[in-house]
Motif scaffolding. Structure first.
Motif, PDB file in Angstrom:
ATOM      1  N   THR A  69       0.827  -1.207   0.000  1.00  0.00           N
ATOM      2  CA  THR A  69       0.000   0.000   0.000  1.00  0.00           C
ATOM      3  C   THR A  69       0.862   1.259   0.000  1.00  0.00           C
ATOM      4  OG1 THR A  69      -1.690  -1.223   1.232  1.00  0.00           O
ATOM      5  CG2 THR A  69      -1.897   1.170   1.163  1.00  0.00           C
ATOM      6  N   SER A  70       1.980   1.214   0.722  1.00  0.00           N
ATOM      7  CA  SER A  70       2.850   2.393   0.818  1.00  0.00           C
ATOM      8  C   SER A  70       3.503   2.731  -0.517  1.00  0.00           C
ATOM      9  CB  SER A  70       3.936   2.165   1.872  1.00  0.00           C
ATOM     10  OG  SER A  70       4.919   1.237   1.413  1.00  0.00           O
ATOM     11  N   ARG A  71       3.527   1.772  -1.439  1.00  0.00           N
ATOM     12  CA  ARG A  71       4.164   2.005  -2.737  1.00  0.00           C
ATOM     13  C   ARG A  71       3.249   2.739  -3.723  1.00  0.00           C
ATOM     14  NH1 ARG A  71       8.841  -0.991  -3.590  1.00  0.00           N
ATOM     15  NH2 ARG A  71       9.392  -2.187  -1.734  1.00  0.00           N
ATOM     16  N   ILE A  72       2.015   2.919  -3.394  1.00  0.00           N
ATOM     17  CA  ILE A  72       1.096   3.651  -4.263  1.00  0.00           C
ATOM     18  C   ILE A  72       1.430   5.133  -4.174  1.00  0.00           C
ATOM     19  CG2 ILE A  72      -1.322   4.179  -4.739  1.00  0.00           C
ATOM     20  CD1 ILE A  72      -2.001   1.469  -3.405  1.00  0.00           C
ATOM     21  N   ASP A  73       1.694   5.753  -5.313  1.00  0.00           N
ATOM     22  CA  ASP A  73       2.223   7.115  -5.331  1.00  0.00           C
ATOM     23  C   ASP A  73       1.272   8.125  -4.694  1.00  0.00           C
ATOM     24  OD1 ASP A  73       4.567   6.350  -6.517  1.00  0.00           O
ATOM     25  OD2 ASP A  73       3.848   6.689  -8.553  1.00  0.00           O
ATOM     26  N   LYS A  74       0.013   8.072  -5.085  1.00  0.00           N
ATOM     27  CA  LYS A  74      -0.934   9.070  -4.589  1.00  0.00           C
ATOM     28  C   LYS A  74      -1.475   8.608  -3.248  1.00  0.00           C
ATOM     29  CE  LYS A  74      -2.105  10.091  -9.376  1.00  0.00           C
ATOM     30  NZ  LYS A  74      -3.085   9.862 -10.452  1.00  0.00           N
ATOM     31  N   TYR A  75      -1.328   9.443  -2.260  1.00  0.00           N
ATOM     32  CA  TYR A  75      -1.679   9.041  -0.895  1.00  0.00           C
ATOM     33  C   TYR A  75      -3.184   8.890  -0.718  1.00  0.00           C
ATOM     34  CZ  TYR A  75      -2.005   8.973   4.158  1.00  0.00           C
ATOM     35  OH  TYR A  75      -2.276   8.611   5.448  1.00  0.00           O
ATOM     36  N   TYR A  76      -3.975   9.739  -1.329  1.00  0.00           N
ATOM     37  CA  TYR A  76      -5.398   9.801  -1.041  1.00  0.00           C
ATOM     38  C   TYR A  76      -6.097   8.473  -1.357  1.00  0.00           C
ATOM     39  CZ  TYR A  76     -10.286  11.183  -1.275  1.00  0.00           C
ATOM     40  OH  TYR A  76     -11.640  11.254  -1.100  1.00  0.00           O
ATOM     41  N   SER A  77      -6.727   7.895  -0.357  1.00  0.00           N
ATOM     42  CA  SER A  77      -7.545   6.671  -0.513  1.00  0.00           C
ATOM     43  C   SER A  77      -6.811   5.575  -1.267  1.00  0.00           C
ATOM     44  CB  SER A  77      -8.860   6.993  -1.234  1.00  0.00           C
ATOM     45  OG  SER A  77      -9.620   7.919  -0.499  1.00  0.00           O
ATOM     46  N   ARG A  78      -5.494   5.451  -1.059  1.00  0.00           N
ATOM     47  CA  ARG A  78      -4.732   4.524  -1.891  1.00  0.00           C
ATOM     48  C   ARG A  78      -5.145   3.071  -1.692  1.00  0.00           C
ATOM     49  NH1 ARG A  78       1.223   5.975   0.554  1.00  0.00           N
ATOM     50  NH2 ARG A  78       0.815   5.619   2.762  1.00  0.00           N
ATOM     51  N   GLU A  79      -5.504   2.700  -0.448  1.00  0.00           N
ATOM     52  CA  GLU A  79      -5.915   1.318  -0.219  1.00  0.00           C
ATOM     53  C   GLU A  79      -7.211   0.995  -0.968  1.00  0.00           C
ATOM     54  OE1 GLU A  79      -7.967  -0.835   3.431  1.00  0.00           O
ATOM     55  OE2 GLU A  79      -5.828  -0.490   3.846  1.00  0.00           O
ATOM     56  N   SER A 240     -11.977 -14.252   5.269  1.00  0.00           N
ATOM     57  CA  SER A 240     -11.507 -13.039   5.959  1.00  0.00           C
ATOM     58  C   SER A 240     -11.406 -11.898   4.948  1.00  0.00           C
ATOM     59  CB  SER A 240     -10.141 -13.294   6.620  1.00  0.00           C
ATOM     60  OG  SER A 240     -10.215 -14.355   7.539  1.00  0.00           O
ATOM     61  N   PRO A 241     -12.547 -11.373   4.491  1.00  0.00           N
ATOM     62  CA  PRO A 241     -12.523 -10.390   3.393  1.00  0.00           C
ATOM     63  C   PRO A 241     -11.806  -9.087   3.717  1.00  0.00           C
ATOM     64  CG  PRO A 241     -14.707 -10.548   4.375  1.00  0.00           C
ATOM     65  CD  PRO A 241     -13.897 -11.667   4.953  1.00  0.00           C
ATOM     66  N   ASP A 242     -11.678  -8.752   5.001  1.00  0.00           N
ATOM     67  CA  ASP A 242     -11.020  -7.496   5.372  1.00  0.00           C
ATOM     68  C   ASP A 242      -9.535  -7.665   5.675  1.00  0.00           C
ATOM     69  OD1 ASP A 242     -13.447  -6.102   5.179  1.00  0.00           O
ATOM     70  OD2 ASP A 242     -14.007  -6.667   7.222  1.00  0.00           O
ATOM     71  N   PHE A 243      -9.036  -8.894   5.605  1.00  0.00           N
ATOM     72  CA  PHE A 243      -7.638  -9.147   5.944  1.00  0.00           C
ATOM     73  C   PHE A 243      -6.748  -8.860   4.742  1.00  0.00           C
ATOM     74  CE2 PHE A 243      -3.958 -12.055   6.328  1.00  0.00           C
ATOM     75  CZ  PHE A 243      -3.452 -11.597   7.533  1.00  0.00           C
ATOM     76  N   CYS A 244      -5.740  -8.027   4.925  1.00  0.00           N
ATOM     77  CA  CYS A 244      -4.776  -7.695   3.868  1.00  0.00           C
ATOM     78  C   CYS A 244      -5.493  -7.359   2.556  1.00  0.00           C
ATOM     79  CB  CYS A 244      -3.795  -8.847   3.661  1.00  0.00           C
ATOM     80  SG  CYS A 244      -2.722  -9.156   5.066  1.00  0.00           S
ATOM     81  N   PRO A 245      -6.285  -6.302   2.539  1.00  0.00           N
ATOM     82  CA  PRO A 245      -7.166  -6.053   1.390  1.00  0.00           C
ATOM     83  C   PRO A 245      -6.451  -5.843   0.067  1.00  0.00           C
ATOM     84  CG  PRO A 245      -7.113  -4.164   2.884  1.00  0.00           C
ATOM     85  CD  PRO A 245      -6.453  -5.294   3.591  1.00  0.00           C
ATOM     86  N   VAL A 246      -5.298  -5.165   0.073  1.00  0.00           N
ATOM     87  CA  VAL A 246      -4.601  -4.909  -1.191  1.00  0.00           C
ATOM     88  C   VAL A 246      -3.959  -6.197  -1.711  1.00  0.00           C
ATOM     89  CG1 VAL A 246      -2.745  -3.602  -2.297  1.00  0.00           C
ATOM     90  CG2 VAL A 246      -4.239  -2.485  -0.619  1.00  0.00           C
ATOM     91  N   LEU A 247      -3.273  -6.924  -0.836  1.00  0.00           N
ATOM     92  CA  LEU A 247      -2.677  -8.201  -1.234  1.00  0.00           C
ATOM     93  C   LEU A 247      -3.758  -9.154  -1.724  1.00  0.00           C
ATOM     94  CD1 LEU A 247      -0.323 -10.243  -1.357  1.00  0.00           C
ATOM     95  CD2 LEU A 247      -0.760 -10.748   1.054  1.00  0.00           C
ATOM     96  N   ARG A 248      -4.851  -9.236  -1.004  1.00  0.00           N
ATOM     97  CA  ARG A 248      -5.935 -10.142  -1.371  1.00  0.00           C
ATOM     98  C   ARG A 248      -6.519  -9.780  -2.730  1.00  0.00           C
ATOM     99  NH1 ARG A 248     -11.556 -10.138  -0.577  1.00  0.00           N
ATOM    100  NH2 ARG A 248     -12.474 -12.204  -0.271  1.00  0.00           N
ATOM    101  N   ALA A 249      -6.796  -8.495  -2.943  1.00  0.00           N
ATOM    102  CA  ALA A 249      -7.379  -8.069  -4.218  1.00  0.00           C
ATOM    103  C   ALA A 249      -6.428  -8.353  -5.374  1.00  0.00           C
ATOM    104  CB  ALA A 249      -7.728  -6.580  -4.156  1.00  0.00           C
TER     105      ALA A 249
END
Length: 316
Positions: A69-79, A240-249
């Motif tokens: 998540t931290s690697r997404i350039d734009k901070y706003y709502s990146r997750e 566990s749909p809320d666990f590690c949402p970016v990795l999971r997606a």
């Protein structure tokens, strides 16, 4: 879920009782034997694993998700934007419709996180990227990759297995502190130490990292992550749909891609930038070599400053 004593017994029964030795010593005499037992135990615990009350396996994956998540350039709502983007990709692959527009914000999030972590723990990337295993890979190629301290992208293993699952296993184990026989940041030494421990179907890598979900040792335990299939299916599943949402997606999108579009010949053509006729020649060569029992592997290498190459054999 197996206990350490059970893992220890399985390993000694499989290796010591067959008198399989490396440099004249049995597996139980290896300086890394304690790590082999711990790694098998930690993976067998899966998401249930706690050390001193801490959910170390889950925490490791949470750290990876946070790094992605931290690697997404734009901070706003990146997750939420990443989850939405990968969800749109997943739907497009599943329905075989047009992909959403490319967005560099979400490019190579998992690759970047894993590569930085792996380099910091002694793993090696030869060339521009890791080798791609586009189909079946024989033990000699596994042995070479382990000895080189080099991970791989396991595209040909199938969507349930997951092309990143073995790298995720090692990320989890290192983050969770399962490896204790070498200094911190040198954990790839243990990875390399596994290479000699294979003879026929007796293979240390398989015992710890590559069991089938239906294998007797797994015993139907879907949370035993010694099976890469179990790890991948848990991460992409609905429990566990809320666990590690970016990795999971991301992993759900990648699974949908392989389920809907993967074909080894087309994959080789795209990655090697060769014509259908050239790929047909490669496939014929592979068939002839297989019939001759010379064990060719479907592997693409990425040499430094060179075009991708089809490399069916280890270098001698």
């Amino acid at each position: 879920m197996k206990q350490p004593d059970e893992i220890r017994k399985e390993l000694t029964d499989a290796f010591d009782d067959k008198d399989l030795k490396v440099n004249g010593a049995l597996l139980s005499a290896s300086p890394h034997f304690g790590d082999y037992v711990r790694m098998g135990y930690y993976l067998s615990c899966g998401p249930r694993g706690t050390i001193s009350g801490e959910p170390v396996m889950r925490n490791a994956l949470i750290a990876l998700d946070a790094d992605m998540t931290s690697r997404i350039d734009k901070y706003y709502s990146r997750e939420s934007r990443a989850v939405k983007h990968f969800g749109q990709q997943q739907t497009a692959y599943a329905t075989k419709t047009a992909q959403p527009d490319k967005d560099r914000d979400f490019s190579k999030l998992l690759t970047g996180s894993l590569e930085e972590f792996e380099r910091n723990h002694g793993f090696v990337v030869v060339g521009e990227r890791l080798p791609n295993y586009a189909g079946f890979v024989f033990g000699n190629v596994f042995k070479e990759s382990l000895a080189l301290k080099q991970h791989w992208k396991d595209v040909g293993a199938g969507p349930a297995h997951g092309e990143y699952s073995h790298r995720l296993q090692w990320y989890i184990l290192i983050r969770a502190g399962a490896i204790k026989t070498v200094p911190v940041n040198q954990e790839a030494t243990v990875f390399a130490s596994i290479a000699p421990w294979q003879k026929g179907k007796t293979n240390l890598w398989t015992f710890i990292f590559d069991q089938l979900a239906k294998d007797a040792s797994i015993g139907g335990d879907t949370l035993d992550f010694r099976s890469p299939e179990n790890l991948n299916l848990w991460l992409v599943g609905d429990a566990s749909p809320d666990f590690c949402p970016v990795l999971r997606a991301f992993l759900r999108s990648r699974m949908a891609k392989r389920q809907s579009t993967y074909d080894m010949e087309k994959y080789l053509a795209k990655k090697l930038r060769k014509s259908e006729e050239e790929i047909a020649g490669i496939m014929e060569y592979m068939r002839d070599e297989t019939i001759a029992k010379r064990n060719p592997s479907a592997r693409i290498a990425y040499p430094k400053n060179a075009k991708p190459e089809f490399v069916p054999y280890v270098k001698t």
